[in-house]
Design an enzyme around this catalytic site. Structure first.
Site, PDB file in Angstrom:
ATOM      1  CE  LYS A 171      -8.657   9.935   4.385  1.00 56.02           C
ATOM      2  NZ  LYS A 171      -8.983   8.577   4.819  1.00 56.02           N
ATOM      3  CD  GLU A 184       7.067  10.186   2.379  1.00 53.66           C
ATOM      4  OE1 GLU A 184       6.214  10.875   2.995  1.00 53.66           O
ATOM      5  OE2 GLU A 184       7.347   9.021   2.689  1.00 53.66           O
ATOM      6  N   GLY A 236      -7.130   5.882   2.019  1.00 56.44           N
ATOM      7  CA  GLY A 236      -6.144   6.252   0.999  1.00 56.44           C
ATOM      8  C   GLY A 236      -6.009   5.200  -0.090  1.00 56.44           C
ATOM      9  NE  ARG A 237      -5.395  -0.215   3.256  1.00 49.34           N
ATOM     10  CZ  ARG A 237      -5.273   0.449   4.402  1.00 49.34           C
ATOM     11  NH1 ARG A 237      -4.609   1.587   4.447  1.00 49.34           N
ATOM     12  NH2 ARG A 237      -5.825  -0.009   5.518  1.00 49.34           N
ATOM     13  CD  GLU A 253      -1.121   1.650   3.893  1.00 49.38           C
ATOM     14  OE1 GLU A 253      -2.102   2.233   3.404  1.00 49.38           O
ATOM     15  OE2 GLU A 253       0.023   2.120   3.875  1.00 49.38           O
ATOM     16  CG  HIS A 270      12.299 -14.707 -19.888  1.00 52.82           C
ATOM     17  ND1 HIS A 270      12.947 -15.668 -20.642  1.00 52.82           N
ATOM     18  CD2 HIS A 270      11.069 -14.560 -20.441  1.00 52.82           C
ATOM     19  CE1 HIS A 270      12.148 -16.065 -21.631  1.00 52.82           C
ATOM     20  NE2 HIS A 270      11.000 -15.416 -21.520  1.00 52.82           N
ATOM     21  CE  LYS A 299       3.126   8.450   7.650  1.00 53.09           C
ATOM     22  NZ  LYS A 299       1.703   8.778   7.601  1.00 53.09           N
TER      23      LYS A 299
HETATM   24  O1  F6P Z   1       1.604   5.196   4.070  1.00 59.33           O
HETATM   25  C1  F6P Z   1       0.591   5.621   4.897  1.00 59.33           C
HETATM   26  C2  F6P Z   1      -0.453   6.429   4.176  1.00 59.33           C
HETATM   27  O2  F6P Z   1      -1.269   7.002   5.126  1.00 59.33           O
HETATM   28  C3  F6P Z   1      -1.273   5.624   3.184  1.00 59.33           C
HETATM   29  O3  F6P Z   1      -2.292   4.904   3.780  1.00 59.33           O
HETATM   30  C4  F6P Z   1      -1.737   6.695   2.279  1.00 59.33           C
HETATM   31  O4  F6P Z   1      -2.248   6.170   1.098  1.00 59.33           O
HETATM   32  C5  F6P Z   1      -0.469   7.479   2.111  1.00 59.33           C
HETATM   33  O5  F6P Z   1       0.121   7.459   3.392  1.00 59.33           O
HETATM   34  C6  F6P Z   1      -0.598   8.882   1.605  1.00 59.33           C
HETATM   35  O6  F6P Z   1      -1.328   9.697   2.474  1.00 59.33           O
HETATM   36  P1  F6P Z   1      -1.897  11.082   2.003  1.00 59.33           P
HETATM   37  O7  F6P Z   1      -2.826  10.842   0.871  1.00 59.33           O
HETATM   38  O8  F6P Z   1      -2.571  11.654   3.184  1.00 59.33           O
HETATM   39  O9  F6P Z   1      -0.732  11.950   1.552  1.00 59.33           O
END
Ligand code: F6P
Length: 533
Positions: free
Chosen positions: A200, A206, A257-258, A343, A374, A502
């Protein structure tokens, strides 16, 4: 203007529910409830689009539900729901609207319809060019994203395996741990691979690290035509362009995002199942949106599930809920729901920033049945905690192994039955226990073989797991989380809790390289020194 709200603990219904819990809730027994009322299963079965819910094995009676609906009414749930659907900035801490429902509204019917359907049409046209594998040459699709830019597609693609393009393989890379991307890349041919950089913000550490690693691998392994092999799904089109990506599908800050699998973030799903099925996924979610928006609360399934969640969390004091999808395709559903619920509702202050005197999000966890049976079901049946379980049963499989499917369904029914019925010591005493030690007296063995029962569960039933029913199921969960969050008076749409880690990570990165431990606490300094070099 955000709608006014009344926090659940400041309502008359809350006090009524407290009294009801003391009088009838604490000692409520499911077995007695079924014995008293032969109509209980029928009365507590709820039909919603694509999903039937048997709520009858929950620790509620009609009075409980009545008071919970009163609570929702006093808290202004319907007004808050309507404000969300109308695009009011209910995510007040970020000043944003919350409009994932607009992403699945039919053309011309939702807010921002032209923008939404413009991107959707472009994305689905692109999807068909890639799915023409003879022409595109693509065989492997790698989605690089994390959190909401990963968990939705990673959950939906295996769920819809029966609909997935037979010549395309899907890979999901999320972790900044190189052990995630390296084994994926090792098996790929750059000429046949499409990378989706899904973020987003297009700034997430990452995702950007993995995107750079993927591009370096692509170039080092003779990849040409980056424009064909890398696409982006993001609200930050400018950053994607700076990365060198020319094909980008955008979305908007009013998509959390979620809650984003319905947007361009759903590109891997659309590539997997094709345009028509992706539209069916959206249509299924829209049917649940209409149900949530229009059906009275006492028959409104997402609302009822959210209300029972509040009953369990704040009156019974249950701290977790286990999800057991009896469909292997839903193996990533628990992980998806963890982000969606924890979240969203893992908050400790209300909308005004006031600390809350009651619990919010439960821990959500689980595995597909029968595997969980199990592993941890022992604890669900005989542990010291009561953990409500949510079973998901799918009537018709997409395979032809009828015998396996019958066994699967029998297991699903047996588990909710066992949780509820339990096994009294008297019954254990008269049963043979061939594997029990002969050194022990029968009373002791019987006590070990006793199940308390009265452990609650919900069973959700789908006729078949299709794009349409999956869409409805996920929308059901979204609105259920909205409901409990609204009653708790929290903002379910921000996530400040991820910020601190972060920031500290950014501080530690150069320290790991240089070894400077100045000002660090003793534990972190010691660990940093041990992990270096
Ligand atoms: O973990 C925090 C967060 O902002 C989530 O809400 C989101 O889904 C994720 O990081 C990834 O963010 P982005 O889509 O901006 O890379």
């Amino acid at each position: 203007m955000t709608p006014s709200f009344t926090r659940c603990d400041r309502t008359e219904a809350w006090a009524t529910l407290r009294g009801h819990y003391e009088a009838h809730g604490r000692e409520f027994d499911l077995r007695d409830a079924f014995a008293r009322d032969p109509q209980r299963a029928a009365a507590l079965g709820v039909e919603a689009p694509e999903v039937f819910a048997d709520l009858s094995k929950n620790l509620v009676d009609t009075a409980t539900l009545h008071f919970l609906v009163d609570l929702a009414t006093e808290c202004g749930l319907e007004g808050r729901r309507d404000a969300m659907l109308a695009g009011q900035p209910i995510n007040a801490t970020e000043g944003r609207a919350v409009l994932h429902t607009a992403l699945r509204a039919p053309r011309g019917q939702g807010l921002f319809s032209d923008e939404v359907h413009g991107v959707l049409d472009a994305m689905l046209a692109y999807v068909e060019t890639v799915r023409d594998t003879a022409a595109s040459g693509i065989r492997d699709v790698v989605n690089i994203g994390i959190g909401g830019s990963d968990l939705g597609p990673q959950m939906a693609v295996p769920a819809l395996d029966a609909f997935v393009h037979p010549k395309l393989n899907f890979h999901f890379v999320s972790n900044v741990d190189g052990h995630d991307i390296v084994p994926v890349l090792r098996r790929l041919d750059p000429a046949k691979t499409l990378f989706i950089i899904a973020s987003k913000t297009f700034t997430t550490q990452e995702t950007m690290a993995n995107a750079h690693a993927a591009r370096a691998w692509f170039v080092a392994n003779g990849g040409t035509d980056t424009a064909k092999h890398f696409v982006a799904t993001t609200t930050n089109v400018k950053a994607a362009a700076e990365f060198g990506i020319t094909t980008t599908f955008g979305f908007w800050d009013w998509v959390g995002g979620r809650y984003s699998l319905w947007s361009a973030i759903g590109l891997p799903i659309a590539l997997a199942i094709g345009a028509d099925h992706f539209r069916a996924l959206l249509a299924g979610a829209h049917t649940m949106d209409r149900h949530f928006a229009t059906v009275p609360l006492k028959q409104n399934l997402p609302a009822l599930l959210g209300l029972i969640d509040v009953w369990y969390r704040n009156f019974h004091g249950f701290t977790s809920r286990s999800v057991a999808p009896y469909h292997q395709g839903l193996k990533r559903l628990p992980a998806y729901l963890q982000q969606l619920e924890m979240e969203s509702n893992g908050k400790r202050v209300d909308q005004d920033g006031e600390p809350l005197p009651y619990g919010t999000s439960p821990v959500v966890w689980g595995e597909p049945g029968t595997n969980g049976q199990h592993a941890y079901f022992q604890m669900l049946h005989q542990g010291t905690d009561t953990i409500p379980v949510e079973f998901i049963a799918v009537k018709r499989p997409t395979h032809t192994l009828a015998d396996l499917h019958t066994k699967l369904l029998a297991n699903c029914l047996a588990q909710s039955q066992a949780l509820m019925l339990g096994k009294p010591t008297e019954q254990a005493l008269v049963e043979k226990a061939p594997t029990a030690s002969r050194e022990l007296d029968t009373q002791t063995v019987a006590r070990h073989r006793t199940f308390p029962g009265n452990r609650p569960s919900t069973t959700l039933v789908l006729d078949q797991l299709t794009p349409r029913s999956l869409g409805a199921l996920i929308a059901l969960y979204e609105h259920r989380v909205f409901t409990s969050g609204a009653l708790w008076g929290i903002n379910s749409f921000d996530q400040w809790g991820v910020e601190l880690g972060k920031a500290l990570c950014n501080d530690l990165l150069p320290r790991l390289a240089g070894g400077d431990t100045t000002g660090l606490d003793g534990s972190t300094a010691g660990l940093l020194t041990r992990l270096r070099g």
